[in-house]
Scaffold this motif. Structure first.
Motif, PDB file in Angstrom:
ATOM      1  N   SER A 187      50.585  49.678  29.960  1.00  0.00           N
ATOM      2  CA  SER A 187      49.616  49.458  31.278  1.00  0.00           C
ATOM      3  C   SER A 187      48.682  48.410  31.124  1.00  0.00           C
ATOM      4  O   SER A 187      47.721  47.974  32.247  1.00  0.00           O
ATOM      5  CB  SER A 187      48.662  50.649  31.402  1.00  0.00           C
ATOM      6  N   ASN A 188      48.819  47.337  30.013  1.00  0.00           N
ATOM      7  CA  ASN A 188      48.005  46.327  30.158  1.00  0.00           C
ATOM      8  C   ASN A 188      48.465  44.978  30.592  1.00  0.00           C
ATOM      9  O   ASN A 188      48.181  43.693  30.544  1.00  0.00           O
ATOM     10  CB  ASN A 188      47.370  46.136  28.661  1.00  0.00           C
ATOM     11  N   GLY A 189      49.705  44.885  31.119  1.00  0.00           N
ATOM     12  CA  GLY A 189      50.474  43.818  31.529  1.00  0.00           C
ATOM     13  C   GLY A 189      51.202  42.873  30.685  1.00  0.00           C
ATOM     14  O   GLY A 189      51.615  42.224  30.863  1.00  0.00           O
ATOM     15  N   LEU A 393      49.415  37.439  40.565  1.00  0.00           N
ATOM     16  CA  LEU A 393      48.319  37.970  41.287  1.00  0.00           C
ATOM     17  C   LEU A 393      47.857  36.666  42.145  1.00  0.00           C
ATOM     18  O   LEU A 393      47.058  37.102  43.266  1.00  0.00           O
ATOM     19  CB  LEU A 393      47.372  38.443  40.471  1.00  0.00           C
ATOM     20  N   TYR A 394      48.218  35.447  41.736  1.00  0.00           N
ATOM     21  CA  TYR A 394      47.452  34.604  42.692  1.00  0.00           C
ATOM     22  C   TYR A 394      48.585  34.312  43.681  1.00  0.00           C
ATOM     23  O   TYR A 394      48.287  33.898  44.718  1.00  0.00           O
ATOM     24  CB  TYR A 394      47.368  33.215  41.644  1.00  0.00           C
ATOM     25  N   SER A 511      30.017  44.794  47.215  1.00  0.00           N
ATOM     26  CA  SER A 511      30.368  45.503  45.657  1.00  0.00           C
ATOM     27  C   SER A 511      31.835  45.521  45.537  1.00  0.00           C
ATOM     28  O   SER A 511      32.564  46.426  45.432  1.00  0.00           O
ATOM     29  CB  SER A 511      29.972  46.982  45.855  1.00  0.00           C
ATOM     30  N   MET A 512      32.593  44.334  45.591  1.00  0.00           N
ATOM     31  CA  MET A 512      33.788  44.285  45.502  1.00  0.00           C
ATOM     32  C   MET A 512      34.179  44.373  43.889  1.00  0.00           C
ATOM     33  O   MET A 512      33.555  43.770  43.111  1.00  0.00           O
ATOM     34  CB  MET A 512      34.387  42.568  45.875  1.00  0.00           C
ATOM     35  N   SER A 513      35.116  45.360  43.923  1.00  0.00           N
ATOM     36  CA  SER A 513      35.488  45.780  42.371  1.00  0.00           C
ATOM     37  C   SER A 513      36.351  44.638  41.519  1.00  0.00           C
ATOM     38  O   SER A 513      37.100  44.099  42.218  1.00  0.00           O
ATOM     39  CB  SER A 513      36.302  46.950  42.563  1.00  0.00           C
ATOM     40  N   LEU A 514      35.954  44.479  40.188  1.00  0.00           N
ATOM     41  CA  LEU A 514      36.821  43.677  39.372  1.00  0.00           C
ATOM     42  C   LEU A 514      37.255  44.538  38.403  1.00  0.00           C
ATOM     43  O   LEU A 514      37.585  44.066  37.273  1.00  0.00           O
ATOM     44  CB  LEU A 514      35.768  42.919  38.901  1.00  0.00           C
ATOM     45  N   ASN A 515      37.631  45.834  38.611  1.00  0.00           N
ATOM     46  CA  ASN A 515      38.206  46.663  37.800  1.00  0.00           C
ATOM     47  C   ASN A 515      39.212  47.616  38.334  1.00  0.00           C
ATOM     48  O   ASN A 515      38.960  47.986  39.473  1.00  0.00           O
ATOM     49  CB  ASN A 515      37.132  47.364  36.786  1.00  0.00           C
ATOM     50  N   GLY A 516      40.181  48.031  37.636  1.00  0.00           N
ATOM     51  CA  GLY A 516      41.054  48.863  38.491  1.00  0.00           C
ATOM     52  C   GLY A 516      41.853  48.452  39.521  1.00  0.00           C
ATOM     53  O   GLY A 516      42.191  47.390  39.588  1.00  0.00           O
ATOM     54  N   GLY A 517      42.377  49.430  40.395  1.00  0.00           N
ATOM     55  CA  GLY A 517      43.200  49.265  41.589  1.00  0.00           C
ATOM     56  C   GLY A 517      44.621  48.460  40.816  1.00  0.00           C
ATOM     57  O   GLY A 517      45.227  48.931  39.874  1.00  0.00           O
ATOM     58  N   ASN A 518      44.985  47.556  41.888  1.00  0.00           N
ATOM     59  CA  ASN A 518      46.316  46.743  41.311  1.00  0.00           C
ATOM     60  C   ASN A 518      45.822  45.388  40.723  1.00  0.00           C
ATOM     61  O   ASN A 518      46.760  44.368  40.827  1.00  0.00           O
ATOM     62  CB  ASN A 518      47.090  46.632  42.629  1.00  0.00           C
ATOM     63  N   GLY A 519      44.671  45.203  40.494  1.00  0.00           N
ATOM     64  CA  GLY A 519      44.322  43.867  39.683  1.00  0.00           C
ATOM     65  C   GLY A 519      44.553  43.838  38.195  1.00  0.00           C
ATOM     66  O   GLY A 519      45.156  44.824  37.867  1.00  0.00           O
ATOM     67  N   ALA A 520      44.154  42.755  37.586  1.00  0.00           N
ATOM     68  CA  ALA A 520      44.420  42.652  36.082  1.00  0.00           C
ATOM     69  C   ALA A 520      43.632  43.427  35.155  1.00  0.00           C
ATOM     70  O   ALA A 520      44.036  43.683  33.965  1.00  0.00           O
ATOM     71  CB  ALA A 520      44.358  41.027  35.967  1.00  0.00           C
ATOM     72  N   SER A 521      42.538  44.079  35.605  1.00  0.00           N
ATOM     73  CA  SER A 521      41.594  44.862  34.911  1.00  0.00           C
ATOM     74  C   SER A 521      41.188  44.197  33.670  1.00  0.00           C
ATOM     75  O   SER A 521      41.040  44.699  32.700  1.00  0.00           O
ATOM     76  CB  SER A 521      42.159  46.265  34.416  1.00  0.00           C
ATOM     77  N   ASN A 522      40.880  42.778  33.743  1.00  0.00           N
ATOM     78  CA  ASN A 522      40.463  42.019  32.414  1.00  0.00           C
ATOM     79  C   ASN A 522      38.958  41.346  32.879  1.00  0.00           C
ATOM     80  O   ASN A 522      39.107  40.431  31.855  1.00  0.00           O
ATOM     81  CB  ASN A 522      41.614  41.053  32.636  1.00  0.00           C
ATOM     82  N   SER A 573      41.442  44.994  44.461  1.00  0.00           N
ATOM     83  CA  SER A 573      42.223  45.301  45.718  1.00  0.00           C
ATOM     84  C   SER A 573      42.991  44.114  46.158  1.00  0.00           C
ATOM     85  O   SER A 573      42.587  43.181  46.137  1.00  0.00           O
ATOM     86  CB  SER A 573      41.279  45.684  47.029  1.00  0.00           C
ATOM     87  N   GLY A 574      44.349  44.191  46.458  1.00  0.00           N
ATOM     88  CA  GLY A 574      45.208  43.264  46.707  1.00  0.00           C
ATOM     89  C   GLY A 574      44.987  42.427  48.165  1.00  0.00           C
ATOM     90  O   GLY A 574      44.897  41.336  48.103  1.00  0.00           O
ATOM     91  N   ASN A 575      44.303  43.495  49.191  1.00  0.00           N
ATOM     92  CA  ASN A 575      43.770  42.873  50.555  1.00  0.00           C
ATOM     93  C   ASN A 575      42.777  41.953  50.180  1.00  0.00           C
ATOM     94  O   ASN A 575      42.474  41.114  50.865  1.00  0.00           O
ATOM     95  CB  ASN A 575      43.561  44.187  51.047  1.00  0.00           C
ATOM     96  N   ASP A 576      41.889  42.538  49.190  1.00  0.00           N
ATOM     97  CA  ASP A 576      40.519  41.939  48.849  1.00  0.00           C
ATOM     98  C   ASP A 576      41.102  40.465  48.424  1.00  0.00           C
ATOM     99  O   ASP A 576      40.610  39.221  48.724  1.00  0.00           O
ATOM    100  CB  ASP A 576      39.437  42.393  48.071  1.00  0.00           C
TER     101      ASP A 576
END
Length: 802
Positions: A187-189, A393-394, A511-522, A573-576
């Protein structure tokens, strides 16, 4: 925290070895706990790997034990759970990643590589401590005919060395040097793993040896039945080490790669990464296959690639052209050259081109040559994340209408002249905190910007690295004068950021999240920065909770820069991510921008003459940004759609940067009254846009109030998608109460927009600002609005994006 330094004590003291008259060189054993489910492991493993590569096998060797936390599912642990648990329990390890160096739980974090890095310094100093133990004639070989493996050699004390404990343990661990998965197994990529533990040759307890009585010889056979089919045999090696279980001290270590494999070489000729001229044949990628096995052998060549659509990709062997698999037979000592024929055309972008070569005498012994090429792009994405896999992701956040490609900074450096080929550069450093940018990178970026470039740079430790921890001589000047920022501190310890109202990049993001979702969680140690006032910066994101500034943008009239002190790829969020990236590229003038001359087609005075009303309304659709998009279709829908038509244009068509088209909307009617419809414009950029149409046919000199709608109507909201507000137009057939309610995708009521008595004869409008009944901004997503008046009810869908 990673920024706490610990000084290296005397290696001799740590190892409990007195300085005596022996001089055998020491190889340090580095034992690591790691997991493919551990996010910090993904961030730090590249640093460990880099340090070990820099030092070499004579200084330090590694065994990576894949553990069962923080989550189950690591395939390398699953293959040998019992022996991994034995070794982890032996040291009482309870963290990942963690390092044991020659039996000591050191070095402590922070870990960095390079000549003065904490890892290199510790391990080199430890290797400088002499040892009395010597390995001789170690071998690890495979019999191609049977598949059996043999481990052999000897271990002894250096002549004249003092006695050592009589119950030392010889352990021999099989590791797999290099493992690459096509997709992350955890799960860590991470997809790339080195020195992964496979098994102990004689068990985790090892063999008891007494070196005081003389040389200890060993010869162990591993039958093919004991070899796990998941192992890649050509990547196997054995790590030999002698350890004192009474204090866990390791006297000596050595690694031996497997032998007995067919002897052949694959050698790339020239560069393996290139920026190619558009629509021109390139033949600069080639490699030689050479047979040194002592006998004739046949080699299978398998070719795969990820070239953009439209590129011509093939390869040549002695004038024969191939696009997939091929085969060559070589006598002993013979070579064959393979040359790629590559012509970029169609879609701009980047691609990887991989050859896999395997000998018929031992097909498992594969070798690879990988090339990368870039051509026909406006946006260059520089992958500088120290081996992580964040570039996708970019790329996925960049609109498909913008031509973008990837360049690996690890494969080849860049300079200002190279960067000048691109309208915009996106540079990201991922989890790296010790080698984010070097002096050459700063010079390249500065030269590019001074010549009018556009830069988006993202990295959670850029400031910490080039200004705070190991400052570059020009680091502060670069941050202030080019990025428009000061480095304030490390580790904001916040996983949310807030945009700035009215900002073209960050407006509407709360409050745009920088954790979880379909991001890198890094988002592990994001920097806190401040705007440097002398460089005309604009604050665009702040860490939620008032911790400090997290992003700035700068436009000095020559160039534009957007700097994120947090990892863009961590946005959950991929949309974000797509919305933020679109706003950045739009600010650079690269993102396509669909503009329409009128968002509300309204004519109140169409004259009724001789029983006929006719009117032509002109509408312009433009691409006021960069890139291109397609207008795929248009249609007129709604109650009076039959009274309208477009005659002068046909779809589909493409609008490039700066281009526009004029539409002539023709209206005709044979009676007085109000006419309502929607113009639907389908396009590749935003999906579908709905523009409300309202025409009123009157007789000159007659009171307009005679023109009463013949039916209820509600238009599609506009704009749609929207952020932050949208309008809903409607008309009534008769006077009455009107209620318009917004619901979320779960059917829950969000807000009532209208609940009031309305008169017939005029067009009404309601506006929603994306808030609920308490005034709180709602999240992005699909919503529905429902209108009710008398017996009339209609529900439509709308999309809020941020």
């Amino acid at each position: 925290m990673k920024k706490i330094h610990k000084n290296l004590a005397s290696a001799a003291f740590l190892l409990g070895i007195a300085t005596v008259a022996f001089s055998a060189p020491r190889t340090v054993l580095v034992e690591e706990s790691t997991s493919s489910t551990c996010p910090p492991c993904a961030a730090l493993n590249p640093t460990i790997e880099e340090a070990l590569e820099q030092l070499g096998d004579n200084v330090a060797v590694q065994i990576s034990y894949h553990v069962w936390w923080p989550a189950a599912g690591d395939p390398m642990y699953d293959l040998n759970q019992a022996e991994v648990q034995d070794r982890i329990g032996y040291y009482s390890i309870n963290a990942a990643p963690d390092l044991i160096s020659d039996g000591v739980n050191q070095p402590a974090q922070p870990w960095s590589s390079g000549a003065n890095g904490t890892l290199n310094t510790y391990w080199q100093n430890a290797a400088n401590v002499p040892t009395p133990v010597i390995f001789n004639n170690v071998d690890f070989s495979v019999d191609l005919s049977t598949g059996n493996m043999t481990v052999s050699g000897s271990v002894e004390l250096e002549a004249g060395a003092p006695p050592v404990p009589t119950d030392l343990k010889l352990r021999m661990a099989i590791v797999e040097r290099d493992i690459i998965y096509a997709t992350p197994p955890g799960s860590n990529g991470e997809t790339h793993f080195v020195n992964a533990f496979r098994k102990f040759v004689t068990g985790s307890a090892g063999s008891t040896i007494d070196l005081n009585t003389g040389t200890y010889n060993f010869n162990e056979l591993l039958t093919s039945a004991s070899v796990n089919s998941a192992w890649n045999i050509p990547e196997l090696a054995v790590v030999f080490f002698v350890q004192d279980d009474s204090n866990q001290e390791i006297y000596q270590a050595k690694i031996q790669d497997i032998s007995g494999l067919p002897d052949y070489s694959v050698t790339a000729v020239g560069s393996t990464s290139e920026y190619l001229p558009w629509q021109q044949l390139y033949q600069g990628f080639s490699f030689d296959v050479t047979n040194n096995s002592g006998a004739s052998d046949t080699y299978d060549i398998d070719f795969t690639n990820t070239a953009p659509n439209g590129w011509t990709v093939e390869y040549d062997i002695d004038g024969t052209i191939y696009t997939g698999t091929s085969q060559v037979t070589l006598a002993d000592g013979a070579s064959k050259t393979v040359t790629m024929n590559l012509t970029p055309d169609g879609d701009g972008g980047s691609g990887e081109f991989e050859f896999e070569i395997s000998p018929a005498s031992f097909p498992a012994y594969t070798k690879h040559v990988t090339y990368s090429a870039l051509s026909g792009v406006d946006v260059l994405v520089i992958d500088d994340d120290a081996g992580a896999d964040y570039e996708q992701l970019y790329l996925s956040a960049i609109s498909p209408t913008v031509a973008a490609g990837v360049w690996s900074r690890g494969a080849a450096p860049v300079d200002a002249a190279f960067l000048s080929n691109f309208t915009a550069v996106i540079w990201f450093t991922g989890d790296d905190f010790s080698s984010t940018l070097d002096d050459g990178d700063l010079l390249a970026i500065q030269g590019y910007l001074d010549n009018g470039g556009n830069l988006f740079i993202s990295g959670q430790d850029i400031g910490y690295d080039i200004v705070g921890d190991s400052p570059l001589s020009g680091g502060t000047t670069f941050m202030q004068n080019y990025l428009g920022a000061n480095y304030v501190s490390d580790d904001a310890n916040v996983n949310f950021v807030d945009g700035v109202a009215g900002d073209p990049i960050s407006d509407g993001f709360i409050s745009m999240s920088l954790n979880g979702g379909n991001g890198a969680s890094n988002n592990v140690y994001p920097d806190v920065i401040s705007a440097f006032p002398l460089s005309t910066p604009v604050q665009i994101f702040n860490y939620t909770g008032g911790v400090g500034l997290s992003a700035v943008r700068r436009d000095n009239g020559t160039y534009k820069v957007v700097y994120f002190a947090f990892p863009f790829e961590a946005i959950g969020s991929g949309n974000d991510r797509a919305a933020v990236m679109g706003n950045i590229l739009g600010w650079f003038g690269l993102q396509p921008n669909l503009t329409i001359s009128s968002t509300d087609i309204s004519v109140d005075d169409v004259e009724f003459v001789n029983g006929q009303a006719n009117y032509t309304y002109n509408l312009t659709i433009s691409n006021s940004g960069g890139g291109s998009f397609d207008v795929t279709n248009w249609a007129i829908t709604g109650g009076s759609a039959n009274n309208f038509q477009i005659n002068n244009q046909t779809a589909p068509l493409t609008l490039n940067a700066g281009e526009s088209i004029d539409l002539e909307l023709e209206f005709s009617a044979t009676s007085l009254g109000n006419y309502y419809a929607n113009l639907q414009i389908d396009n590749s950029l935003t999906g579908s846009i709905y523009i409300p149409i309202y025409f009123k046919v009157i007789t000159v000199g007659i009171d307009d109030e005679i023109n009463v709608p013949v039916e209820y109507s509600v238009s599609q909201n506009y704009p749609n998608p929207f952020n932050p507000t949208t309008n809903i137009n409607y008309t009534l057939k008769e006077n009455g109460n009107v209620k318009i309610t917004v619901f979320n995708s779960l059917g829950q009521e969000v807000k009532t927009l209208v609940n009031d008595f309305k008169n017939v004869g005029i067009r009404h409008s309601a506006t929603w600002d994306g808030t609920d009944t308490k005034g709180n901004l709602v999240s992005s997503g699909t919503y529905f609005y429902k209108i009710e008046s008398g017996s009339f009810t209609e529900t439509r869908k709308m999309l809020l994006v941020k």
